[in-house]
Enzyme design. Structure first.
Site, PDB file in Angstrom:
ATOM      1  N   THR A   1      16.805 -12.995   2.376  1.00  0.00           N
ATOM      2  CA  THR A   1      18.183 -12.906   2.901  1.00  0.00           C
ATOM      3  C   THR A   1      18.563 -11.422   2.945  1.00  0.00           C
ATOM      4  O   THR A   1      17.910 -10.594   2.288  1.00  0.00           O
ATOM      5  CB  THR A   1      19.193 -13.658   2.007  1.00  0.00           C
ATOM      6  OG1 THR A   1      19.262 -12.998   0.746  1.00  0.00           O
ATOM      7  CG2 THR A   1      18.813 -15.113   1.796  1.00  0.00           C
TER       8      THR A   1
ATOM      9  N   TYR B   1      23.481  -5.135 -11.806  1.00  0.00           N
ATOM     10  CA  TYR B   1      23.254  -6.459 -11.217  1.00  0.00           C
ATOM     11  C   TYR B   1      22.608  -7.389 -12.248  1.00  0.00           C
ATOM     12  O   TYR B   1      23.055  -8.520 -12.459  1.00  0.00           O
ATOM     13  CB  TYR B   1      22.358  -6.318  -9.987  1.00  0.00           C
ATOM     14  CG  TYR B   1      22.078  -7.617  -9.275  1.00  0.00           C
ATOM     15  CD1 TYR B   1      22.996  -8.152  -8.373  1.00  0.00           C
ATOM     16  CD2 TYR B   1      20.888  -8.315  -9.481  1.00  0.00           C
ATOM     17  CE1 TYR B   1      22.743  -9.354  -7.713  1.00  0.00           C
ATOM     18  CE2 TYR B   1      20.622  -9.507  -8.828  1.00  0.00           C
ATOM     19  CZ  TYR B   1      21.547 -10.020  -7.943  1.00  0.00           C
ATOM     20  OH  TYR B   1      21.296 -11.214  -7.292  1.00  0.00           O
TER      21      TYR B   1
ATOM     22  N   ASN C   1      29.173 -18.675  -5.363  1.00  0.00           N
ATOM     23  CA  ASN C   1      27.890 -18.128  -4.897  1.00  0.00           C
ATOM     24  C   ASN C   1      27.966 -16.678  -4.446  1.00  0.00           C
ATOM     25  O   ASN C   1      26.954 -15.975  -4.431  1.00  0.00           O
ATOM     26  CB  ASN C   1      27.378 -19.027  -3.754  1.00  0.00           C
ATOM     27  CG  ASN C   1      26.286 -18.378  -2.980  1.00  0.00           C
ATOM     28  OD1 ASN C   1      25.165 -18.236  -3.466  1.00  0.00           O
ATOM     29  ND2 ASN C   1      26.604 -17.942  -1.758  1.00  0.00           N
TER      30      ASN C   1
ATOM     31  N   ASP D   1      34.703 -16.433   2.291  1.00  0.00           N
ATOM     32  CA  ASP D   1      33.916 -15.196   2.209  1.00  0.00           C
ATOM     33  C   ASP D   1      34.853 -14.002   2.424  1.00  0.00           C
ATOM     34  O   ASP D   1      35.891 -14.116   3.080  1.00  0.00           O
ATOM     35  CB  ASP D   1      32.812 -15.183   3.280  1.00  0.00           C
ATOM     36  CG  ASP D   1      31.655 -14.263   2.918  1.00  0.00           C
ATOM     37  OD1 ASP D   1      30.554 -14.774   2.616  1.00  0.00           O
ATOM     38  OD2 ASP D   1      31.848 -13.019   2.934  1.00  0.00           O
TER      39      ASP D   1
HETATM   40  P1  NAD Z   1      24.059 -12.321   1.157  1.00  0.00           P
HETATM   41  O1  NAD Z   1      24.377 -10.877   1.013  1.00  0.00           O
HETATM   42  O2  NAD Z   1      23.335 -12.813   2.369  1.00  0.00           O
HETATM   43  O3  NAD Z   1      25.407 -13.179   1.011  1.00  0.00           O
HETATM   44  C1  NAD Z   1      26.390 -12.877   0.056  1.00  0.00           C
HETATM   45  C2  NAD Z   1      27.745 -13.190   0.655  1.00  0.00           C
HETATM   46  O4  NAD Z   1      28.760 -12.886  -0.325  1.00  0.00           O
HETATM   47  C3  NAD Z   1      28.062 -12.339   1.895  1.00  0.00           C
HETATM   48  O5  NAD Z   1      28.443 -13.173   2.965  1.00  0.00           O
HETATM   49  C4  NAD Z   1      29.200 -11.433   1.445  1.00  0.00           C
HETATM   50  O6  NAD Z   1      30.133 -11.131   2.479  1.00  0.00           O
HETATM   51  C5  NAD Z   1      29.839 -12.275   0.355  1.00  0.00           C
HETATM   52  N1  NAD Z   1      30.622 -11.466  -0.575  1.00  0.00           N
HETATM   53  C6  NAD Z   1      30.313 -10.264  -1.105  1.00  0.00           C
HETATM   54  N2  NAD Z   1      31.304  -9.817  -1.883  1.00  0.00           N
HETATM   55  C7  NAD Z   1      32.271 -10.771  -1.855  1.00  0.00           C
HETATM   56  C8  NAD Z   1      33.542 -10.885  -2.451  1.00  0.00           C
HETATM   57  N3  NAD Z   1      34.035  -9.917  -3.243  1.00  0.00           N
HETATM   58  N4  NAD Z   1      34.279 -11.994  -2.215  1.00  0.00           N
HETATM   59  C9  NAD Z   1      33.801 -12.962  -1.403  1.00  0.00           C
HETATM   60  N5  NAD Z   1      32.606 -12.910  -0.796  1.00  0.00           N
HETATM   61  C10 NAD Z   1      31.854 -11.818  -1.017  1.00  0.00           C
HETATM   62  O7  NAD Z   1      23.269 -12.719  -0.144  1.00  0.00           O
HETATM   63  P2  NAD Z   1      22.479 -14.038  -0.604  1.00  0.00           P
HETATM   64  O8  NAD Z   1      21.080 -13.666  -0.811  1.00  0.00           O
HETATM   65  O9  NAD Z   1      22.825 -15.214   0.219  1.00  0.00           O
HETATM   66  O10 NAD Z   1      23.118 -14.144  -2.066  1.00  0.00           O
HETATM   67  C11 NAD Z   1      23.876 -15.244  -2.501  1.00  0.00           C
HETATM   68  C12 NAD Z   1      23.858 -15.236  -4.015  1.00  0.00           C
HETATM   69  O11 NAD Z   1      22.498 -15.363  -4.463  1.00  0.00           O
HETATM   70  C13 NAD Z   1      24.397 -13.954  -4.659  1.00  0.00           C
HETATM   71  O12 NAD Z   1      25.160 -14.286  -5.796  1.00  0.00           O
HETATM   72  C14 NAD Z   1      23.136 -13.224  -5.069  1.00  0.00           C
HETATM   73  O13 NAD Z   1      23.350 -12.339  -6.140  1.00  0.00           O
HETATM   74  C15 NAD Z   1      22.243 -14.377  -5.448  1.00  0.00           C
HETATM   75  N6  NAD Z   1      20.808 -14.088  -5.467  1.00  0.00           N
HETATM   76  C16 NAD Z   1      20.192 -13.556  -4.380  1.00  0.00           C
HETATM   77  C17 NAD Z   1      18.831 -13.261  -4.450  1.00  0.00           C
HETATM   78  C18 NAD Z   1      18.120 -12.635  -3.289  1.00  0.00           C
HETATM   79  O14 NAD Z   1      16.958 -12.240  -3.438  1.00  0.00           O
HETATM   80  N7  NAD Z   1      18.752 -12.533  -2.127  1.00  0.00           N
HETATM   81  C19 NAD Z   1      18.115 -13.559  -5.604  1.00  0.00           C
HETATM   82  C20 NAD Z   1      18.758 -14.112  -6.680  1.00  0.00           C
HETATM   83  C21 NAD Z   1      20.116 -14.373  -6.600  1.00  0.00           C
END
Ligand code: NAD
Length: 267
Positions: free
Chosen positions: A202, A167, A99, A46
């Site tokens: 989240t 996005y 992810n 991360d």
């Molecule tokens: P989150 O923000 O809780 O976790 C995302 C993680 O990615 C964080 O720990 C952050 O530090 C890390 N991160 C950000 N930029 C980074 C980089 N450049 N290099 C390495 N790490 C990096 O979000 P989440 O909800 O757990 O999201 C996980 C995935 O699911 C993402 O790809 C997000 O787009 C996708 N997603 C989320 C949702 C939602 O509603 N939360 C819905 C659909 C898809």
């Protein structure tokens, strides 16, 4: 002893090495913990290195095997180093779970979104998955095959009237890239799938939905009437990562509470 060996073999990621990006956050953290419980040795990666270390320590406290590393997935040299670390420490890489993702607060419609927001979103969400494949595929080949899981989103299928254009476009690109990777590498014993979560409970989304009205605006469209939990996504990611999904490749695996199936939702 025989019972213990049988139990270990029954775990779904027994003997596998899994690299998981975004492992400090909701879905990545839940997946890291679940994958380790299912027998994987996990590289928790991360941008938030302390958060990744926290996840790895939690796994170790539960008797699992994990190491942590800082990575910015938009930097190819850092992604290459992450994959090298996994091979050096654990001997091989069998699963790459791309992810990590961002949704920036200033992401808006076509008129209001800035070049900076657009470019950073694509650097992390799209190039991050590309670099995961660029350095992951050679490692999976060395391991004799494996699984790549890319986190896309339900917004790669559905448009939203609450726009986050960069996005949405970035997640559409992840989906298209996933399909092509799946086809290109299908005969190398490498499967590539996209996990498409619905709206989740989240920080990524919930920090954005800072009033009850904003949350309601979304939930009315979800047949189940609630946000998904990270743990529910982790179970789907586990399926795609494991040999249970041995004939699944190129899929857009929706785990979305029914949102993409709905015209009208229950009152
Ligand atoms: P989150 O923000 O809780 O976790 C995302 C993680 O990615 C964080 O720990 C952050 O530090 C890390 N991160 C950000 N930029 C980074 C980089 N450049 N290099 C390495 N790490 C990096 O979000 P989440 O909800 O757990 O999201 C996980 C995935 O699911 C993402 O790809 C997000 O787009 C996708 N997603 C989320 C949702 C939602 O509603 N939360 C819905 C659909 C898809």
């Amino acid at each position: 002893m025989a019972a213990a060996a049988a139990a270990a073999a029954a775990r779904r990621l027994s003997g596998k090495v899994c690299v998981i990006t975004g492992s400090a956050g909701g879905l990545g953290k839940a997946s890291s913990i679940l994958f380790a419980r299912e027998g994987a040795r996990v590289v928790c990666a991360d941008l938030d290195k302390a958060g990744a270390e926290d996840t790895a320590e939690r796994i170790a406290r539960g008797g699992g095997s994990a190491i942590a590393t800082g990575v910015d997935v938009s930097k190819p040299s850092e992604v290459e180093a992450m994959i090298s670390l996994a091979e050096r420490e654990f001997g091989a890489v069998h699963v790459v779970f791309n992810n990590a993702g961002i949704m920036l607060g200033a992401d808006d419609d076509a008129v209001a979104t800035s070049d900076e927001v657009w470019d950073r979103t694509f650097e992390v969400n799209v190039k991050g998955c590309w670099y995961g494949a660029k350095y992951g595929v050679p490692a999976l080949r060395r391991a004799g095959g494996g699984s790549i899981v890319n986190t896309a989103s339900f917004v790669s299928i559905l448009g939203a009237a609450t726009p986050q254009l960069a996005y949405t476009a970035s997640k559409g690109a992840v989906l298209a890239m996933t399909r092509e990777l799946a086809v290109v590498h299908a005969r190398e014993n490498i499967r590539v799938n996209a996990l498409c979560p619905g709206p989740l409970n989240t920080p990524l989304l919930q920090e954005f939905l800072d009033t009850p009205a904003k949350a309601r605006r979304r939930l009315v469209h979800v047949p189940m009437g609630r946000f998904g939990e990270a743990a529910e996504m982790a179970k789907a990611a586990l399926f795609l990562a494991s040999d249970d999904a041995s004939y699944v490749t190129g899929s857009s695996f929706l785990v979305d509470g029914g949102i993409t199936a709905a015209y009208v939702t229950p009152e």
